[in-house]
Design a protein around this motif. Structure first.
Motif, short mmCIF file in Angstrom:
data_model
loop_
_atom_site.label_atom_id
_atom_site.label_comp_id
_atom_site.label_asym_id
_atom_site.label_seq_id
_atom_site.Cartn_x
_atom_site.Cartn_y
_atom_site.Cartn_z
N THR A 46 38.10 44.04 40.86
CA THR A 46 39.10 43.41 40.34
C THR A 46 40.30 43.28 40.97
O THR A 46 40.60 44.16 42.05
N TYR A 72 31.23 40.49 38.00
CA TYR A 72 31.83 40.96 36.76
C TYR A 72 33.47 40.79 36.76
O TYR A 72 34.01 40.34 36.09
N PHE A 131 32.41 38.12 33.42
CA PHE A 131 33.20 38.77 32.79
C PHE A 131 34.79 38.72 32.87
O PHE A 131 35.48 38.53 31.82
N MET A 132 35.25 38.47 34.12
CA MET A 132 36.67 37.94 34.33
C MET A 132 36.68 36.79 35.30
O MET A 132 35.95 36.85 36.28
N ILE A 147 32.38 44.96 24.24
CA ILE A 147 33.63 44.88 24.89
C ILE A 147 34.37 46.26 24.70
O ILE A 147 35.13 46.80 25.49
N TYR A 198 34.94 49.22 27.03
CA TYR A 198 35.53 49.16 28.24
C TYR A 198 36.92 49.63 27.92
O TYR A 198 37.81 49.74 29.02
N ASP A 257 43.40 43.35 30.06
CA ASP A 257 42.43 43.05 30.63
C ASP A 257 41.24 42.51 29.51
O ASP A 257 40.54 41.92 29.96
N VAL A 258 41.21 43.53 28.76
CA VAL A 258 40.18 43.65 27.49
C VAL A 258 40.43 42.25 27.02
O VAL A 258 39.29 41.48 26.48
N LEU A 282 38.60 39.23 28.83
CA LEU A 282 37.08 39.39 29.16
C LEU A 282 36.32 38.12 28.57
O LEU A 282 36.65 37.64 27.44
N GLN A 283 35.20 37.97 29.01
CA GLN A 283 34.28 36.82 28.70
C GLN A 283 34.87 35.40 28.22
O GLN A 283 34.87 35.03 27.18
#
Length: 616
Positions: free
Chosen positions: A375, A413, A446-447, A480, A483, A491-492, A495-496
């Protein structure tokens, strides 16, 4: 000649129909009776079914009934009916060989047990043998990637971190069955599972073995399977328990090898057996074409051997689109050229139209659960993860693939891994030009930053000729939520990013990543729409990112077919295409979206031939 009658969803562009005729010998669809609307298709098909008085079985006569369905079916006695008829599912990213080895190991385990006491004693012995004590803490979790070169550890014991196993599952099991609850209690559940903030982490292989064995009971007729069937039915009458979470299969592959050799010391075809079991499981879920996302050179030979035998004995198998897996930078170009020059043509000639080798797979980074996803912004612990390959090596391979018109398939990811993969692919496109023979794939995503999604000229999905391959079971809080302890809240939230991808015209298709995640496409479609697992204790994850049933269905059919160059033969139902057809007992386009996972696949045709038929 055969025919299927019902409410037929032909595909994204094709619309609706009410009957399909196909040639069993050639496997090609020869005629479609169209419908002006879904309601017309349903009305006429039900009228036909009522008059000839049959449900989910073949009809041996059509009597003298007027109408376009009857006129089309004159002279045909081999007719099937279902409330909904759809194209076969296409799973663009899975691992059927390794997953099949785990299932085969479970089958062997079950063959050893006569009753619950024997099973319980076996599991207790495994638990006591494998239990280790360590002062390691959560912060010492190592990379659990299958190809990381080291064994994943948690509290000193092999583990899969997270896994999407919802926290209340053990409570559910114990409350519904005293026998099943006792098994988990007897293997000392507190030392088997660790609470990791909403998920559970496996702490020894006995836990995996216990649940794998229990979950497999549904498909066996042994005495202990009968005893457990009541609780299994109660807990999974709406969903297969196995679909709630994925299971790390590395330990199971080792266990399978031990078990198999105990039964047959001369056995040397473990991977062959695993591939057969994995393909059978895929067909039972309605998957008629699949992408194996990581196949080593040695396992290419397993595919070649199995499909050659299938052709000789006329065994029905799914179409398989293979990605040559690269485990390290060592000899990366030499391995690619060896496969291109010496393996590809002979492999595809084994069973033309069913076996393909046109991708190279690179795992660009790891996972969030192990803090190895690469990341731009650091995790709470301060690390930013890391790449698994040097960018110079990836770039060299991207150039070689572009030159020889092969596609690349990336595991990504983190947002930095995503951007680096797209940058390497975009440079290759810039050097060799856009080619219609190339359809690169980025799995998981994912990101991703807004820049690469919003079609920047330098680095984007468009410039990279790339498709996003996403796993819909991961669009849920069960995945999710685990995490949140590792990532910052902002950041969460990002995601996706499926909605952002679609809004910016990035092509997206679905792949299960079985057996990291569950295999069932119907469950995946539901999760993509509802953004939560059935019976979840959590609210939907970012419900504004929900997509429609039709959109999700197309990502598991025609869009996935396009990702693997199969749209000319499958992914939708049209005259001239292969008769890859599913018969369902429930109309997933009109039922409540929370009931999609309840639909049962009654019959699977691959190329017009029966590949799976539900017995009850």
């Amino acid at each position: 000649m055969k025919a299927v009658v019902g409410k037929v969803y032909l595909g994204q562009q094709e619309g609706w129909g009410k009957a399909i005729l196909f040639d069993e010998v050639t496997g090609v669809i020869t005629k479609i009776v169209p419908a002006a609307s879904p309601s017309e298709a349903e009305r006429d098909a039900l009228l036909f079914a009522t008059r000839v008085q049959f449900k989910f079985s073949k009809c041996n006569q059509t009597e003298n009934i007027e109408g376009d369905i009857i006129n089309a079916l004159k002279g045909i006695s081999d007719i099937y009916f279902a409330p909904l008829i759809i194209p076969g599912f296409v799973d663009a990213h899975m691992h059927p060989l390794g997953s099949g080895m785990r299932l085969a190991g479970t089958d062997l385990n079950l063959s050893k047990f006569d009753n619950l006491d024997v099973l319980l004693n076996f599991l207790k012995l495994q638990a006591s043998e494998e239990l280790q004590t360590s002062s390691e803490t959560v912060s010492n979790v190592h990379d659990c990637g299958c190809h990381s070169g080291r064994k994943p550890k948690f509290f000193g014991v092999p583990v899969l971190f997270g896994c999407g196993l919802r926290k209340s599952l053990l409570t559910d099991i114990r409350s519904r069955s005293e026998d099943a609850g006792n098994i988990l209690e007897e293997i000392n559940a507190p030392t088997v599972l660790r609470d990791t903030g909403g998920h559970f982490a496996w702490v020894n292989n006995a836990a995996v073995e216990a649940l794998c064995t229990l979950l497999a009971m549904e498909h066996h007729e042994s005495s202990q399977a009968h005893e457990l069937r009541n609780w299994k039915t109660q807990i999974s009458n709406d969903i297969d328990v196995e679909e709630r979470f994925g299971l790390y299969h590395g330990a199971w592959i080792d266990k399978f090898a031990i078990l198999r050799h105990a039964v047959d010391p001369e056995c040397d075809n473990l991977e062959y057996i695993g591939l057969e079991r994995g393909l059978q499981e895929a067909l039972s879920k309605g998957i008629t074409s699949l992408g194996d996302a990581f196949v080593s050179i040695s396992r290419l030979e397993v595919y070649k051997k199995y499909y050659s035998k299938a052709k000789d004995i006329q065994k029905i198998v799914p179409r398989a689109y293979l990605a040559l897996g690269m485990r390290s930078s060592d000899d990366i170009l030499a391995n690619f050229h060896h496969a291109r020059e010496n393996i590809k043509d002979s492999l595809e000639a084994t069973m033309p139209g069913f076996l393909f080798l046109r991708d190279v797979k690179i795992e660009m980074d790891g996972t969030f659960g192990c803090e190895t996803a690469w990341t731009w912004e650091s995790y709470g612990s301060g690390t930013c993860g890391h790449p698994r390959f040097k960018e110079t090596d990836v770039q060299a391979l991207a150039y070689a693939c572009a030159e020889y018109e092969w596609s690349m398939h990336f595991h990504v990811y983190g947002d930095r891994a995503t951007e680096t993969a797209l940058k390497c692919l975009s440079k290759a496109t810039g050097k060799y030009g856009r080619k219609k023979e190339i359809r690169n794939k980025l799995a998981h995503v994912f990101m991703a930053s807004d820049g690469v999604i919003q079609d920047r000229k330098e680095v984007s999905f468009e410039s990279a000729q790339a498709i996003a391959v996403m796993t819909p079971l991961w669009f849920t809080e069960e995945w999710i939520g685990g995490y949140r302890m590792l990532l910052k809240q902002k950041d969460v939230v990002g995601l996706q990013p499926i909605k952002r991808l679609l809004q910016n015209n990035v092509p997206v298709c679905f792949g299960s990543d079985w057996d990291v995640s569950g295999l069932c496409p119907l469950l995946g479609i539901e999760c993509a729409v509802t953004r939560q697992r059935p019976h979840s204790l959590h609210p939907p994850f970012r419900p504004d990112d929900s997509i429609t049933v039709a959109e999700a269905f197309d990502m598991y059919t025609i869009h996935a077919a396009k990702a693997m160059f199969l749209e000319g033969i499958t992914g939708s139902l049209a005259v001239g295409k292969q008769a890859d057809i599913l018969l369902l007992d429930l109309d997933i386009f009109s039922c409540p979206v929370t009931s999609i996972h309840r639909a049962k696949i009654q019959h699977v045709f691959v190329g017009g031939k029966t590949a799976f038929k539900r017995s009850c």
